[in-house]
Design an enzyme around this catalytic site. Structure first.
Site, PDB file in Angstrom:
ATOM      1  CG  ASN A  45      -0.481  -0.132   2.457  1.00  0.00           C
ATOM      2  OD1 ASN A  45       0.446  -0.751   2.572  1.00  0.00           O
ATOM      3  ND2 ASN A  45      -1.111   0.409   3.542  1.00  0.00           N
ATOM      4  CB  VAL A  46       1.715   3.915  -1.981  1.00  0.00           C
ATOM      5  CG1 VAL A  46       2.258   5.033  -2.306  1.00  0.00           C
ATOM      6  CG2 VAL A  46       2.704   2.403  -2.501  1.00  0.00           C
ATOM      7  CD  GLU A  47      -1.765   4.758   4.452  1.00  0.00           C
ATOM      8  OE1 GLU A  47      -1.146   5.529   5.312  1.00  0.00           O
ATOM      9  OE2 GLU A  47      -2.536   3.730   4.908  1.00  0.00           O
ATOM     10  CB  CYS A  56      -5.355  -1.173  -1.715  1.00  0.00           C
ATOM     11  SG  CYS A  56      -6.631  -0.781  -0.808  1.00  0.00           S
ATOM     12  CD  GLU A  58      -5.329  -5.743  -2.134  1.00  0.00           C
ATOM     13  OE1 GLU A  58      -4.842  -4.618  -1.963  1.00  0.00           O
ATOM     14  OE2 GLU A  58      -5.775  -6.426  -1.123  1.00  0.00           O
ATOM     15  CB  CYS A  89     -10.869  -3.450   0.641  1.00  0.00           C
ATOM     16  SG  CYS A  89     -10.077  -2.708  -0.915  1.00  0.00           S
ATOM     17  CB  CYS A  92      -8.420  -4.950  -3.498  1.00  0.00           C
ATOM     18  SG  CYS A  92      -7.736  -3.315  -3.339  1.00  0.00           S
TER      19      CYS A  92
END
Ligand code: THU
Length: 132
Positions: A45-47, A56, A58, A89, A92
């Site tokens: 994940n890369v916020e 996410c 995925e 989720c 995803c």
């Protein structure tokens, strides 16, 4: 497809999780999938400071899949900070469905499931083909 090395897949997911950028939620996620040609693709994940546009794990995984030669997803697992298996989720699951073999397997919190079990009656590429 009974010969999936779930330990290897989980290890790849843990390795990906360690690369996550999750300064806001502090919830790092790593995802890994076995591809039809035998390779393993991963993502983390890369916020983002604009919270809603965070990616996410995925998302990275399907980008990686496409960029490294495409193919179909055969088996999938994602893990949290503690290396525990978590559920992808809802959004995803849809992302994964696009590239899944029929009956793609997922390791889930309630055991091994198929994509159809976790995303029943999915809308997918075939629906668009039928409309052409
Ligand atoms: N997250 C994923 O990367 N994949 C999932 O399937 C569930 C949630 C991430 C998004 C966000 O960066 C963090 O977990 C907390 O929701």
């Amino acid at each position: 497809m009974t010969d999936i090395d779930w330990d290897e897949l989980r290890s790849a997911a843990v390795e990906a999780m360690e690369k996550a950028y999750a300064p806001y939620s502090r919830y790092r996620v790593g995802a890994a999938a076995l591809v039809s040609d035998g390779r393993i693709v991963t993502g983390c994940n890369v916020e983002n400071a604009s919270y809603g546009v965070g990616l996410c794990a995925e998302c990275g995984l399907v980008g990686n899949l496409h960029m490294t030669g495409g193919g179909e997803l055969v088996a999938f697992v994602c893990v949290n900070n503690d290396g525990e298996t978590i559920m992808p989720c809802g959004r995803c699951r849809q992302l994964l469905n696009e590239f899944a073999i029929p009956g793609m397997l997922l390791e889930t919190v309630s055991g091994i499931r198929t994509i159809d079990e976790v995303l029943p009656d999915a809308f997918g590429p075939r629906d668009l083909e039928a409309a052409r």
